[in-house]
Design a protein around this motif. Sequence first.
Motif, PDB file in Angstrom:
ATOM      1  N   LEU A  19      57.832  19.352  31.278  1.00 19.27           N
ATOM      2  CA  LEU A  19      56.711  20.606  31.514  1.00 19.27           C
ATOM      3  C   LEU A  19      56.032  21.650  30.176  1.00 19.27           C
ATOM      4  O   LEU A  19      54.655  21.376  30.599  1.00 19.27           O
ATOM      5  CB  LEU A  19      58.016  22.309  31.628  1.00 19.27           C
ATOM      6  CG  LEU A  19      56.714  23.618  32.174  1.00 19.27           C
ATOM      7  CD1 LEU A  19      56.162  23.480  33.350  1.00 19.27           C
ATOM      8  CD2 LEU A  19      57.890  24.903  32.550  1.00 19.27           C
ATOM      9  N   LEU A  20      56.589  20.998  29.150  1.00 18.82           N
ATOM     10  CA  LEU A  20      55.335  21.455  28.101  1.00 18.82           C
ATOM     11  C   LEU A  20      54.809  20.557  27.233  1.00 18.82           C
ATOM     12  O   LEU A  20      53.307  21.187  27.298  1.00 18.82           O
ATOM     13  CB  LEU A  20      56.385  21.982  26.842  1.00 18.82           C
ATOM     14  CG  LEU A  20      57.201  23.559  27.548  1.00 18.82           C
ATOM     15  CD1 LEU A  20      57.613  24.312  25.754  1.00 18.82           C
ATOM     16  CD2 LEU A  20      56.303  24.708  27.446  1.00 18.82           C
ATOM     17  N   SER A  21      54.730  18.906  27.087  1.00 20.83           N
ATOM     18  CA  SER A  21      54.391  18.379  26.852  1.00 20.83           C
ATOM     19  C   SER A  21      52.773  17.829  28.134  1.00 20.83           C
ATOM     20  O   SER A  21      51.887  17.433  27.912  1.00 20.83           O
ATOM     21  CB  SER A  21      54.923  17.214  26.469  1.00 20.83           C
ATOM     22  OG  SER A  21      55.473  17.173  28.124  1.00 20.83           O
ATOM     23  N   GLY A  22      53.692  17.934  29.975  1.00 21.22           N
ATOM     24  CA  GLY A  22      52.638  17.670  30.234  1.00 21.22           C
ATOM     25  C   GLY A  22      52.518  15.989  30.842  1.00 21.22           C
ATOM     26  O   GLY A  22      52.233  15.188  31.045  1.00 21.22           O
ATOM     27  N   VAL A  43      56.681  11.303  37.916  1.00 21.10           N
ATOM     28  CA  VAL A  43      57.900  12.167  38.024  1.00 21.10           C
ATOM     29  C   VAL A  43      57.402  12.876  36.724  1.00 21.10           C
ATOM     30  O   VAL A  43      57.872  12.742  35.171  1.00 21.10           O
ATOM     31  CB  VAL A  43      59.108  11.728  37.948  1.00 21.10           C
ATOM     32  CG1 VAL A  43      59.827  11.213  37.165  1.00 21.10           C
ATOM     33  CG2 VAL A  43      59.757  13.512  38.881  1.00 21.10           C
ATOM     34  N   THR A  44      56.641  14.453  37.079  1.00 23.24           N
ATOM     35  CA  THR A  44      56.300  15.672  35.637  1.00 23.24           C
ATOM     36  C   THR A  44      57.328  16.553  36.598  1.00 23.24           C
ATOM     37  O   THR A  44      57.888  16.801  37.394  1.00 23.24           O
ATOM     38  CB  THR A  44      55.035  15.641  35.646  1.00 23.24           C
ATOM     39  OG1 THR A  44      54.290  16.242  37.070  1.00 23.24           O
ATOM     40  CG2 THR A  44      54.264  14.359  35.639  1.00 23.24           C
ATOM     41  N   SER A  72      49.664  13.837  32.318  1.00 15.00           N
ATOM     42  CA  SER A  72      49.319  14.979  33.170  1.00 15.00           C
ATOM     43  C   SER A  72      47.331  15.271  33.421  1.00 15.00           C
ATOM     44  O   SER A  72      47.654  15.497  31.865  1.00 15.00           O
ATOM     45  CB  SER A  72      50.396  15.805  33.968  1.00 15.00           C
ATOM     46  OG  SER A  72      51.267  14.763  34.229  1.00 15.00           O
ATOM     47  N   ASP A  73      47.044  15.438  33.755  1.00 11.64           N
ATOM     48  CA  ASP A  73      45.626  16.306  33.845  1.00 11.64           C
ATOM     49  C   ASP A  73      45.913  17.681  33.546  1.00 11.64           C
ATOM     50  O   ASP A  73      45.314  17.902  32.754  1.00 11.64           O
ATOM     51  CB  ASP A  73      45.005  16.292  35.266  1.00 11.64           C
ATOM     52  CG  ASP A  73      44.749  14.831  35.418  1.00 11.64           C
ATOM     53  OD1 ASP A  73      44.791  13.805  34.353  1.00 11.64           O
ATOM     54  OD2 ASP A  73      44.382  14.426  36.294  1.00 11.64           O
ATOM     55  N   THR A  74      47.030  18.453  34.390  1.00 13.57           N
ATOM     56  CA  THR A  74      47.014  19.475  33.798  1.00 13.57           C
ATOM     57  C   THR A  74      48.917  19.976  33.381  1.00 13.57           C
ATOM     58  O   THR A  74      49.981  19.474  33.726  1.00 13.57           O
ATOM     59  CB  THR A  74      47.510  20.337  35.622  1.00 13.57           C
ATOM     60  OG1 THR A  74      48.029  20.213  36.154  1.00 13.57           O
ATOM     61  CG2 THR A  74      45.690  20.326  35.526  1.00 13.57           C
ATOM     62  N   VAL A  75      48.738  20.546  32.149  1.00 14.48           N
ATOM     63  CA  VAL A  75      49.744  20.689  31.177  1.00 14.48           C
ATOM     64  C   VAL A  75      51.085  22.098  32.232  1.00 14.48           C
ATOM     65  O   VAL A  75      51.926  22.061  33.053  1.00 14.48           O
ATOM     66  CB  VAL A  75      49.660  21.246  29.837  1.00 14.48           C
ATOM     67  CG1 VAL A  75      51.528  21.123  29.420  1.00 14.48           C
ATOM     68  CG2 VAL A  75      49.146  19.833  29.461  1.00 14.48           C
TER      69      VAL A  75
END
Length: 78
Positions: A19-22, A43-44, A72-75
């Motif tokens: 979640l924090l790293s993206g 999977v994120t 990912s594009d959005t963290v």
Amino acid sequence: MRIIIRIVMLLALVWIGLLLSGYGVLIGSDVNAAGLGIQCKYVTARGTSTAQYIHSDSGIVGVNNCPLLRKSDTVIEH
């Protein structure tokens, strides 16, 4: 019982790290378009994402395998 608690805590730490790293972790891939493209599923912490890459067996043009980790594009929302 201790093993189950440790596994749950480890999974929670991995989820917080994602979640924090993206970053996302590869869960599957499919070769499409007569072998010219490869579709990678990640999977994120916020769900799943899909990436398309140009595919070649040699790896000279495009990639021959999906990367294990992908940013990912959005963290997280600010």
